[in-house]
Motif scaffolding. Structure first.
Motif, mmCIF file in Angstrom:
data_model
loop_
_atom_site.group_PDB
_atom_site.id
_atom_site.type_symbol
_atom_site.label_atom_id
_atom_site.label_comp_id
_atom_site.label_asym_id
_atom_site.label_seq_id
_atom_site.Cartn_x
_atom_site.Cartn_y
_atom_site.Cartn_z
ATOM 1 N N ILE A 460 55.093 35.216 45.920
ATOM 2 C CA ILE A 460 54.526 34.539 44.763
ATOM 3 C C ILE A 460 53.100 34.126 45.102
ATOM 4 O O ILE A 460 52.655 34.250 46.240
ATOM 5 N N TRP A 461 52.402 33.595 44.114
ATOM 6 C CA TRP A 461 51.028 33.145 44.273
ATOM 7 C C TRP A 461 50.965 32.099 45.389
ATOM 8 O O TRP A 461 51.774 31.176 45.408
ATOM 9 N N CYS A 462 50.003 32.243 46.288
ATOM 10 C CA CYS A 462 49.874 31.402 47.481
ATOM 11 C C CYS A 462 50.948 31.728 48.520
ATOM 12 O O CYS A 462 51.472 30.844 49.202
ATOM 13 N N SER A 463 51.250 32.999 48.667
ATOM 14 C CA SER A 463 52.299 33.402 49.611
ATOM 15 C C SER A 463 51.964 32.978 51.039
ATOM 16 O O SER A 463 52.878 32.723 51.824
ATOM 17 N N GLY A 541 46.651 34.919 49.930
ATOM 18 C CA GLY A 541 47.526 35.946 50.488
ATOM 19 C C GLY A 541 48.093 36.869 49.439
ATOM 20 O O GLY A 541 47.931 36.659 48.231
ATOM 21 N N PRO A 542 48.759 37.929 49.909
ATOM 22 C CA PRO A 542 49.259 38.963 49.001
ATOM 23 C C PRO A 542 50.244 38.420 47.978
ATOM 24 O O PRO A 542 50.936 37.438 48.226
ATOM 25 N N VAL A 571 50.255 43.339 46.825
ATOM 26 C CA VAL A 571 48.863 43.770 46.944
ATOM 27 C C VAL A 571 48.017 42.637 47.512
ATOM 28 O O VAL A 571 48.348 41.452 47.374
ATOM 29 N N TYR A 572 46.928 43.044 48.171
ATOM 30 C CA TYR A 572 45.933 42.092 48.672
ATOM 31 C C TYR A 572 44.567 42.758 48.556
ATOM 32 O O TYR A 572 44.412 43.925 48.918
ATOM 33 N N HIS A 573 43.585 42.028 48.048
ATOM 34 C CA HIS A 573 42.237 42.578 47.894
ATOM 35 C C HIS A 573 41.217 41.630 48.490
ATOM 36 O O HIS A 573 41.181 40.455 48.117
ATOM 37 N N ASP A 574 40.378 42.139 49.394
ATOM 38 C CA ASP A 574 39.253 41.341 49.887
ATOM 39 C C ASP A 574 38.114 41.524 48.891
ATOM 40 O O ASP A 574 37.177 42.287 49.123
ATOM 41 N N THR A 581 44.741 36.604 45.262
ATOM 42 C CA THR A 581 45.077 36.850 46.671
ATOM 43 C C THR A 581 43.996 36.409 47.648
ATOM 44 O O THR A 581 44.269 36.281 48.832
ATOM 45 N N ASN A 582 42.758 36.211 47.176
ATOM 46 C CA ASN A 582 41.655 36.059 48.129
ATOM 47 C C ASN A 582 40.833 34.801 47.898
ATOM 48 O O ASN A 582 39.649 34.769 48.205
ATOM 49 N N GLU A 583 41.470 33.775 47.374
ATOM 50 C CA GLU A 583 40.760 32.501 47.205
ATOM 51 C C GLU A 583 41.185 31.538 48.315
ATOM 52 O O GLU A 583 42.372 31.289 48.497
#
Ligand SMILES: [Ca+2]
Ligand SMILES: [Ca+2]
Length: 610
Positions: A460-463, A541-542, A571-574, A581-583
């Motif tokens: 989930i969000w903030c894994s 995180g993803p 998924v994870y994106h820089d 995922t990247n905040e």
């Protein structure tokens, strides 16, 4: 937390595109080949399990890899040849192999080599030295009030207390605390928890921490470990947000903040009182809140009151040790907050503004348990110990452990530190019960971890918060009981955070030096001041592909350097455009401070004593 395009979001969108243009020349991450070897880039403690994971995104036969070796700096084989064990697929990895070199304990720098696919690793007792202090750099960058990065006071007009309709009740000076993420909202629920975790880290592992900055965060030692400077910054804000024994405030600003993507020094947010002027202060009321279309589902005060009480109670002991006046004030405030929570059971959720998103915290007995256990540790009043045990029995396992999904911040804090606090203070039967509660949660996650990476959390969000919390609970359980049953999973969660994941990236900005870490986080600060100013920030995180696909306003700003590894269920994106995922997140960073302090502590034999 988090940014998305709101109804008034065009200005925000335009600014974001400017930021994106500034990044047009930023180097994309190097694309890996199809077969990659993932390791913990920080390193491994000598007694830790050590497993490198080989991931292939192709339909490789199971016998593609059979043996591996570990070489030292002189290219001499110091381990193996040993068997590369084929394991189950995970996400984009159609097949995995686990390369276990746990038996190699000698400190040094090495290279793991499986048929020419290699990765560098470090082993040593001090590989985590300095990690906890590195995380604190990000906490200082997130400060509201005086901010040592900008050398300026931010959001100095905070704020106006509002009622259920949004009308101003009064001005209350509450400037201070931390921005929750790359937006500038501030919540007691995350800030009090962050404060508690930093105090707990110092209480248990004081030898870890350095003194390199002053109370205001500017360079130069002040005779106080920096973790206590940071915790005190949090405590002072919490005291402003709980100004009398009956006014319990929960939130500063709302998601109208997301209209702009400004630096905090020039935040243009306008809550009806002028650009960059006062921001609204939301009280805990026990009623559903939200001054526009969307409402939360608040039912009481206890989730927030309990967090105030536990942070104040521990601060009274840790910060109050050399300050009797502060100790007395914090003790009084801890008791007052606890009484409010006991009188008004239920959850006090964050309030949505223009968007439908808010922190949907459901549980509150965990917060009251932690508060009661810490009040017992402070006062030795046995009624608190009885309360703590009763609350503990109502939620033995934090409900996301073993679940496939959960609402946003539904079960918060991400693990229940109250069981550990009660274990520290309780009788032998209570201690055994708390250990068994932790064990049940760990078993539930381990049962879902049948994959090459040995991870069993829901994405989930903030894994990453869940990954940190699972590792922390497993660490505490191991130290409480001496039972190593979950060590493999504890290590896998730690390794995941620092590179043993499909993307081969650390999840902490700027750490470890020389490693691969997020270079394009979702942040207005990084493109303008350089990503290094966010060093220490743990990113979300993803997430499940479905979450990435359904959140509002996400769009990638450049080609996905991780594309071959974003083909699976997570998924994870820089990429600055991916706030899912990247905040960098303040509460996740503070959450990780405890584990890093534990792993970075000089062994003294005093850790975890009462
Ligand atoms: Ca200091
Ligand atoms: Ca809770």
């Amino acid at each position: 937390m988090r940014v998305w395009v709101s109804a008034a979001g065009q200005a925000y969108h335009n600014q974001r595109m400017l930021v994106s243009l500034a990044l047009a020349f930023a180097a994309a991450q190097v694309v890996d080949t199809t077969d990659v070897l993932r390791v913990n880039q920080v390193g491994y403690l000598p007694d830790a399990p050590k497993v490198a994971v080989l991931c292939t995104v192709t339909d490789a036969p199971a016998d593609r890899y059979t043996r591996f070796v570990v070489r030292d700096r002189e290219d001499k084989v110091v381990f193996g040849p040993a068997r590369a064990r084929a394991d189950l697929p995970f996400g984009p990895c159609k097949r995995t192999w686990r390369l276990d070199f746990s038996a190699l304990r000698r400190a040094g720098a090495y290279s793991v080599d499986v048929s020419g696919v290699t990765a560098n690793v470090r082993i040593g007792p001090t590989v985590y030295a300095g990690a906890a202090d590195t995380l604190l750099q990000y906490m200082r960058e997130q400060r509201s009030g005086f901010n040592p990065l900008f050398r300026d006071s931010l959001h100095r007009f905070d704020g106006y207390v509002i009622d259920d309709t949004g009308a101003v009740v009064k001005f209350l000076p509450v400037s201070g605390g931390w921005a929750d993420a790359s937006d500038y909202l501030q919540y007691v629920t995350t800030s009090a928890t962050a404060t508690f975790h930093m105090l707990m880290a110092y209480r248990d592992h004081p030898s870890t921490f350095r003194d390199s900055v002053a109370a205001n965060g500017l360079p130069g030692p002040n005779g106080v470990p920096d973790v206590l400077d940071e915790a005190r910054h949090g405590v002072e804000w919490l005291l402003r947000m709980f100004p009398s024994d009956t006014e319990l405030y929960n939130q500063l600003a709302d998601d109208r903040d997301h209209t702009y993507f400004d630096l905090p020094t020039t935040d243009s947010s306008d809550y009806g009182w002028g650009h960059g002027k006062q921001r609204p202060i939301y009280p805990c009321t026990g009623r559903p809140q939200g001054i526009f279309k969307y409402k939360n589902r608040s039912t009481g005060l206890a989730s927030t009151a309990g967090k105030y009480a536990s942070a104040f109670a521990l601060a009274a002991r840790v910060l109050g040790a050399r300050d009797d006046t502060l100790a007395a004030l914090l003790r009084h405030k801890a008791v007052a907050a606890y009484r409010l929570g006991a009188a008004h059971p239920g959850a006090c959720q964050t309030a949505p503004g223009r968007s439908p998103y808010f922190y949907e915290e459901e549980n509150w007995v965990d917060d009251m348990e932690l508060a009661a256990a810490e009040l017992y540790a402070l006062t030795r009043d046995p009624s608190y110990l009885r309360d703590a045990a009763a609350y503990a029995a109502r939620e033995p396992v934090t409900p996301w452990f073993g679940a496939d999904t959960a609402r946003h911040y539904e079960w918060y804090p991400w693990y229940n530190a109250g069981h550990y606090s009660l274990w520290r203070a309780g009788s032998a039967p209570q201690r055994a019960r708390m250990a068994s509660y932790y064990r049940r949660g760990l078993q539930a996650v381990a049962a879902r971890a049948g994959n090459g990476f040995r991870v069993g959390i829901p994405f989930i969000w903030c894994s990453n918060d869940l990954m940190v919390s699972f590792a922390t609970q497993a660490y505490l359980y191991r130290r409480m009981t001496g039972d190593d049953s979950f060590r493999e999973y504890e290590q896998a969660a730690l390794d995941w955070l620092f590179g043993t994941n499909p993307w081969g990236t650390s999840m902490v900005v700027g750490y470890p030096r020389g490693g691969r870490w997020p270079h394009d986080p979702h942040s207005a600060v990084a493109p303008r001041l350089g990503v290094e100013v966010l060093t220490g920030g743990l990113v979300d995180g993803p997430v499940y592909r479905s979450i990435f696909g359904n959140l509002r306003g996400i769009e990638l700003h450049h080609a996905d350097g991780f594309a071959p590894f974003n083909t699976g269920f997570i998924v994870y994106h820089d990429d600055i455009g991916d706030y899912s995922t990247n905040e960098p997140i303040m509460d996740g960073t503070a959450n990780l401070v405890y584990l890093m302090s534990a792993l970075g502590a000089r062994p003294t034999g005093r850790d975890l004593q009462k």
